[in-house]
Design a protein around this motif. Sequence first.
Motif, PDB file in Angstrom:
ATOM      1  N   GLU A  51       0.835  -1.243   0.113  1.00 37.26           N
ATOM      2  CA  GLU A  51      -0.072   0.041   0.071  1.00 37.26           C
ATOM      3  C   GLU A  51       0.750   1.238   0.066  1.00 37.26           C
ATOM      4  OE1 GLU A  51      -3.942   1.741   2.563  1.00 37.26           O
ATOM      5  OE2 GLU A  51      -3.004  -0.085   2.969  1.00 37.26           O
ATOM      6  N   ALA A  52       2.086   1.367   0.735  1.00 36.85           N
ATOM      7  CA  ALA A  52       2.977   2.345   0.829  1.00 36.85           C
ATOM      8  C   ALA A  52       3.272   2.669  -0.480  1.00 36.85           C
ATOM      9  CB  ALA A  52       4.193   2.161   1.676  1.00 36.85           C
ATOM     10  N   MET A  53       3.857   1.670  -1.419  1.00 36.85           N
ATOM     11  CA  MET A  53       4.129   1.913  -2.471  1.00 36.85           C
ATOM     12  C   MET A  53       3.209   2.418  -3.430  1.00 36.85           C
ATOM     13  SD  MET A  53       7.298   1.464  -4.137  1.00 36.85           S
ATOM     14  CE  MET A  53       7.661   1.762  -5.823  1.00 36.85           C
ATOM     15  N   ARG A  54       2.041   1.763  -3.158  1.00 37.54           N
ATOM     16  CA  ARG A  54       0.655   2.052  -4.104  1.00 37.54           C
ATOM     17  C   ARG A  54       0.849   3.793  -4.168  1.00 37.54           C
ATOM     18  NH1 ARG A  54      -2.606  -0.341  -7.156  1.00 37.54           N
ATOM     19  NH2 ARG A  54      -2.108  -2.393  -6.510  1.00 37.54           N
ATOM     20  N   ASN A  55       0.865   4.313  -2.852  1.00 37.83           N
ATOM     21  CA  ASN A  55       0.713   5.675  -2.572  1.00 37.83           C
ATOM     22  C   ASN A  55       1.824   6.503  -3.053  1.00 37.83           C
ATOM     23  OD1 ASN A  55      -1.693   5.168  -1.232  1.00 37.83           O
ATOM     24  ND2 ASN A  55      -0.760   5.138   0.738  1.00 37.83           N
ATOM     25  N   ASP A  56       2.959   5.986  -2.882  1.00 37.97           N
ATOM     26  CA  ASP A  56       4.189   6.551  -3.370  1.00 37.97           C
ATOM     27  C   ASP A  56       4.135   6.599  -5.108  1.00 37.97           C
ATOM     28  OD1 ASP A  56       6.341   7.366  -1.861  1.00 37.97           O
ATOM     29  OD2 ASP A  56       7.626   5.874  -2.690  1.00 37.97           O
ATOM     30  N   SER A  57       3.812   5.720  -5.706  1.00 41.71           N
ATOM     31  CA  SER A  57       4.007   5.643  -6.832  1.00 41.71           C
ATOM     32  C   SER A  57       2.849   6.556  -7.657  1.00 41.71           C
ATOM     33  CB  SER A  57       3.821   4.264  -7.854  1.00 41.71           C
ATOM     34  OG  SER A  57       2.401   4.009  -7.670  1.00 41.71           O
ATOM     35  N   GLN A  58       2.024   7.023  -6.940  1.00 44.00           N
ATOM     36  CA  GLN A  58       1.082   8.080  -7.236  1.00 44.00           C
ATOM     37  C   GLN A  58       1.761   9.426  -6.973  1.00 44.00           C
ATOM     38  OE1 GLN A  58      -2.373   6.832  -5.708  1.00 44.00           O
ATOM     39  NE2 GLN A  58      -3.130   5.607  -7.367  1.00 44.00           N
ATOM     40  N   ASN A  59       2.505   9.630  -6.137  1.00 45.36           N
ATOM     41  CA  ASN A  59       2.880  10.714  -5.601  1.00 45.36           C
ATOM     42  C   ASN A  59       4.489  11.174  -6.283  1.00 45.36           C
ATOM     43  OD1 ASN A  59       0.505  11.083  -4.477  1.00 45.36           O
ATOM     44  ND2 ASN A  59       1.347  10.060  -2.559  1.00 45.36           N
ATOM     45  N   VAL A  60       5.172  10.294  -6.103  1.00 44.21           N
ATOM     46  CA  VAL A  60       6.584  10.535  -6.497  1.00 44.21           C
ATOM     47  C   VAL A  60       6.918  10.592  -7.912  1.00 44.21           C
ATOM     48  CG1 VAL A  60       8.851   9.684  -6.088  1.00 44.21           C
ATOM     49  CG2 VAL A  60       7.378   9.448  -4.330  1.00 44.21           C
ATOM     50  N   GLN A  61       7.193  11.488  -8.467  1.00 37.71           N
ATOM     51  CA  GLN A  61       7.505  11.710 -10.021  1.00 37.71           C
ATOM     52  C   GLN A  61       8.633  10.502 -10.469  1.00 37.71           C
ATOM     53  OE1 GLN A  61       9.550  15.026 -11.523  1.00 37.71           O
ATOM     54  NE2 GLN A  61       8.687  14.516 -13.496  1.00 37.71           N
ATOM     55  N   GLY A  62       8.151   9.792 -11.707  1.00 35.01           N
ATOM     56  CA  GLY A  62       8.915   8.632 -12.306  1.00 35.01           C
ATOM     57  C   GLY A  62       8.618   7.423 -11.593  1.00 35.01           C
ATOM     58  N   GLN A  63       8.094   7.428 -10.544  1.00 32.93           N
ATOM     59  CA  GLN A  63       8.072   6.342  -9.674  1.00 32.93           C
ATOM     60  C   GLN A  63       7.177   5.086 -10.301  1.00 32.93           C
ATOM     61  OE1 GLN A  63       9.965   4.769  -7.370  1.00 32.93           O
ATOM     62  NE2 GLN A  63       9.192   5.608  -5.508  1.00 32.93           N
ATOM     63  N   GLU A  64       5.928   5.672 -10.962  1.00 34.02           N
ATOM     64  CA  GLU A  64       4.950   4.616 -11.472  1.00 34.02           C
ATOM     65  C   GLU A  64       5.536   4.413 -12.819  1.00 34.02           C
ATOM     66  OE1 GLU A  64       0.292   5.263 -12.555  1.00 34.02           O
ATOM     67  OE2 GLU A  64       1.665   5.909 -14.131  1.00 34.02           O
ATOM     68  N   GLN A  65       6.212   5.288 -13.688  1.00 27.38           N
ATOM     69  CA  GLN A  65       6.957   4.802 -14.788  1.00 27.38           C
ATOM     70  C   GLN A  65       7.753   3.600 -14.576  1.00 27.38           C
ATOM     71  OE1 GLN A  65       8.263   7.768 -17.763  1.00 27.38           O
ATOM     72  NE2 GLN A  65      10.264   7.050 -17.366  1.00 27.38           N
ATOM     73  N   THR A  66       8.649   3.703 -13.529  1.00 31.07           N
ATOM     74  CA  THR A  66       9.585   2.313 -13.168  1.00 31.07           C
ATOM     75  C   THR A  66       8.751   1.377 -12.882  1.00 31.07           C
ATOM     76  OG1 THR A  66      11.035   4.329 -12.346  1.00 31.07           O
ATOM     77  CG2 THR A  66      11.615   1.949 -11.813  1.00 31.07           C
TER      78      THR A  66
END
Lengths: 248, 248
Positions: free
Chosen positions: B116-131
């Motif tokens: 869940e932490a990563m799911r929130n993170d990947s929405q907020n941190v730029q480039g995280q979702e792309q990776t």
Amino acid sequence: MPSTIDPRRQRELVRLLEKMGLEQTKLERDIPSGFDWLLVDQALVHPSFSTTYNNDQLEFIGDSVLKLAVSLFLREKYGDKKVGVLSALRAHLVSDKTLAKIARTYELKKYIVLSEAMRNDSQNVQGQEQTVLANSLEALMAAIYTITGDVKFIRRWLDPHMQNFAEALLEIPALGNYKLALLELTQRRWKRLPEYRNVATSVKNNIFFVEVWFDDRCWGQGQGKSIKAAQQEAAAIALDQMQKEIQI
Amino acid sequence: MPSTIDPRRQRELVRLLEKMGLEQTKLERDIPSGFDWLLVDQALVHPSFSTTYNNDQLEFIGDSVLKLAVSLFLREKYGDKKVGVLSALRAHLVSDKTLAKIARTYELKKYIVLSEAMRNDSQNVQGQEQTVLANSLEALMAAIYTITGDVKFIRRWLDPHMQNFAEALLEIPALGNYKLALLELTQRRWKRLPEYRNVATSVKNNIFFVEVWFDDRCWGQGQGKSIKAAQQEAAAIALDQMQKEIQI
């Protein structure tokens, strides 16, 4: 662009592949459409010899055939190790230095066709011979893969070499240590060190977040169950990013 | 480490692969040993969700499956172009940016399991979702390749995407221009330019030899039928060398 292969040259190439454990009769039996010896020939023609019939495109493919074969080998053989260690092993195993050593065990140089100028050059210029050998071996892998469509014809002879090199590399303590690798890189190239900053801690999930900075720029963010793990992740991303900027 | 796959999860994954043109009935017919849906599941489990059952090793393999598939595609489709252009195309086509775009066409995010932490993170941190998207797609390629042993099950759906991206990239004028790429790199990172030196000319063979220098060091040597061709070769070697030093 030749359409047939000289019979004497073909006999030479048959001998080369036999040294690699690939017997002509078995190859020709396994490949119903016929084993394309002309493509094997082309794989060993250096661009200095001909600008139209040479191995430059095969080498382009061979690079990725090699990487795939080595990756499959590493996962099968060292699947119990961390991915960081596998990546570090792979970077060494696919290097020109390793490939040239393997090429020498098959006396590959005897089979490579290059211009006379390049032949003299490759004896005199440091590192030139290594590059020629590595590129030719990669191109040969591409030819074998293109003809057979199966990496098993590569792995059969490549795996035992890679096993030897991998065992030697695993004795190096810093293997897979990204923090150390990043430090060595920035120190060697720019005489400065990267800086790690703790940016956040999620107490609830016990996760640490860090950033690694170099040259007034954040190069990577990492998270982990410990500060050390988070720093390793950040360092791995930073190394990867520096590499990408160099590549484009 | 689960030994069987939840039937509901399997139905989801069947739908995902069908979107990619890989039909369950055909897959199970083509693979006599059985199509390993559990491995497809594992390919879509992010390391943040589980440290023991995740996609990190598959991603390691996927990276090279991708590179091979793209290389074969480029040689078949653009074999009339120079290798420098193919290399430049490949570097762009295997980037996280391109992969994430492809992943989005299959709504891959819906199928990825992460903390869940990563799911929130990947929405907020730029480039995280792309990776996350790029890595998951690579791992999925590795799973499909490991199960089928044949890149054709990747290329069937990947090639049309790559074709679109390649056509767009070929409109860029600097593609495959190593001199320009080297100049841009050294200028951006160190605010200085490389220097080319003519070191020899073989009048007999009409070959020029040049070196490229940067930071009091010779980074590459090139030879060619013209000074320009020799400089391009030297620049390509220099770029490659800088990249290797970053990597180790």
